[in-house]
Design an enzyme around this catalytic site. Structure first.
Site, PDB file in Angstrom:
ATOM      1  N   THR A   9       0.736  -1.118  -0.086  1.00  0.00           N
ATOM      2  CA  THR A   9      -0.078   0.019  -0.028  1.00  0.00           C
ATOM      3  C   THR A   9       0.784   1.359  -0.125  1.00  0.00           C
ATOM      4  O   THR A   9       1.927   1.168   0.615  1.00  0.00           O
ATOM      5  CB  THR A   9      -0.975   0.149   1.148  1.00  0.00           C
ATOM      6  N   ALA A  11       2.316   2.841  -2.537  1.00  0.00           N
ATOM      7  CA  ALA A  11       3.582   2.431  -3.420  1.00  0.00           C
ATOM      8  C   ALA A  11       3.798   3.312  -4.518  1.00  0.00           C
ATOM      9  O   ALA A  11       4.814   2.980  -5.179  1.00  0.00           O
ATOM     10  CB  ALA A  11       3.114   1.057  -4.208  1.00  0.00           C
ATOM     11  N   GLY A  14       8.090   7.390  -2.360  1.00  0.00           N
ATOM     12  CA  GLY A  14       8.802   7.321  -1.109  1.00  0.00           C
ATOM     13  C   GLY A  14       9.116   5.994  -0.858  1.00  0.00           C
ATOM     14  O   GLY A  14       9.556   5.198  -1.778  1.00  0.00           O
ATOM     15  N   ILE A  15       9.128   5.564   0.485  1.00  0.00           N
ATOM     16  CA  ILE A  15       9.526   4.147   0.738  1.00  0.00           C
ATOM     17  C   ILE A  15       8.709   3.055   0.324  1.00  0.00           C
ATOM     18  O   ILE A  15       9.255   2.120  -0.300  1.00  0.00           O
ATOM     19  CB  ILE A  15       9.152   4.177   2.338  1.00  0.00           C
ATOM     20  N   TYR A 154      -0.258  11.828  14.615  1.00  0.00           N
ATOM     21  CA  TYR A 154       0.578  10.865  13.988  1.00  0.00           C
ATOM     22  C   TYR A 154       1.216   9.999  14.949  1.00  0.00           C
ATOM     23  O   TYR A 154       1.157   8.742  14.649  1.00  0.00           O
ATOM     24  CB  TYR A 154       1.596  11.653  13.197  1.00  0.00           C
TER      25      TYR A 154
END
Length: 244
Positions: A9, A11, A14-15, A154
């Site tokens: 997810t 995707a 970034g990471i 967060y």
């Protein structure tokens, strides 16, 4: 031997994007998700398919929406049989005083960062239990353990991710399914572009490694955790250059 399938997810950048590339290189079939960046995700899927010759299935939708997740896993089942690996990477941040935050903003952070884990795991687990194998990896944050001023929602959501990881690992260990998390420190992604160059420099100076981590380093760790024996489970592994 049929290649394993990973559902990632968040995707498109970034990471998550780096994880998709690393798993494609390792020969996994890819089911890639993002909420709105269709062009970026389609382009990534096309490039990874052409470069590494692996199937790539883009799935556009909100993974905090259970009806979408249900449909996504039905599509994965039709295309690949099942998801052998689930990587819950989708996430958003919110910077500001708690008293300035609306309930709508609070709910959105919790939905994207935590409710999405519930939805995706709920629909990934049955096939994993049937096969008595599988791996779930949640992308968390160091703020989930120590908290960050002006990032209360967060931090709360990532603290929830850490507890979710440990609890679900105990629930699924008898079925041979591992559940782990990576608690990232400061990774050089667009999420941190809200800071000025001077603020980024000051932040890097606080980190013993003297720099931000790269998405590729997070991706390399993700693949190594998923590739580890299933006895490695219930762990929240910190990747932060010695910062916290």
């Amino acid at each position: 031997m049929k290649p394993k399938t990973v559902f990632i997810t968040g995707a498109s950048r970034g990471i998550g994007r780096a994880i998709a590339e690393k798993f494609a290189q390792a020969g996994y079939s890819l089911a890639l998700n993002c909420r709105v960046s269709r062009q970026e995700l389609d382009s990534l899927a096309c490039r990874l398919h052409n470069t590494f010759h692996v199937p790539c299935l883009p799935l556009i939708g909100d993974v905090s929406d259970e009806s979408f997740v249900n449909q996504a896993f039905q599509t994965i089942q039709q295309e690949f049989g099942k998801a052998d690996v689930l990587i819950n990477n989708a996430g958003i941040s919110h910077i500001g005083l708690l008293t300035d935050m609306s309930l709508e903003e609070w709910n959105r952070v919790i939905q994207v960062n935590l409710t999405s884990l519930f939805c995706c795991c709920k629909y990934a687990i049955p096939a994993m239990v049937q096969d008595q194998s599988g791996s779930i990896l949640n992308i968390s944050s160091v703020w989930g353990a120590v908290g960050a001023s002006c990032e209360v929602a967060y931090s709360a959501s990532k603290g929830g991710v850490n507890s979710f990881t440990k609890a679900l690992a105990k629930e699924l260990a008898p079925s041979g399914i591992s559940v782990n998390a990576i608690a990232c420190g400061v990774i050089d992604t667009s999420m941190n572009q809200c800071f000025s160059k001077e603020e980024q420099r000051q932040l890097a100076d606080e980190i013993p490694a003297g720099r931000f981590g790269s998405p590729e380093e997070a991706a390399e760790l993700a693949l190594s955790i998923v590739s580890a024996p299933s006895y490695l489970t219930g762990q929240v592994i910190t990747l932060d250059g010695g910062w916290q």
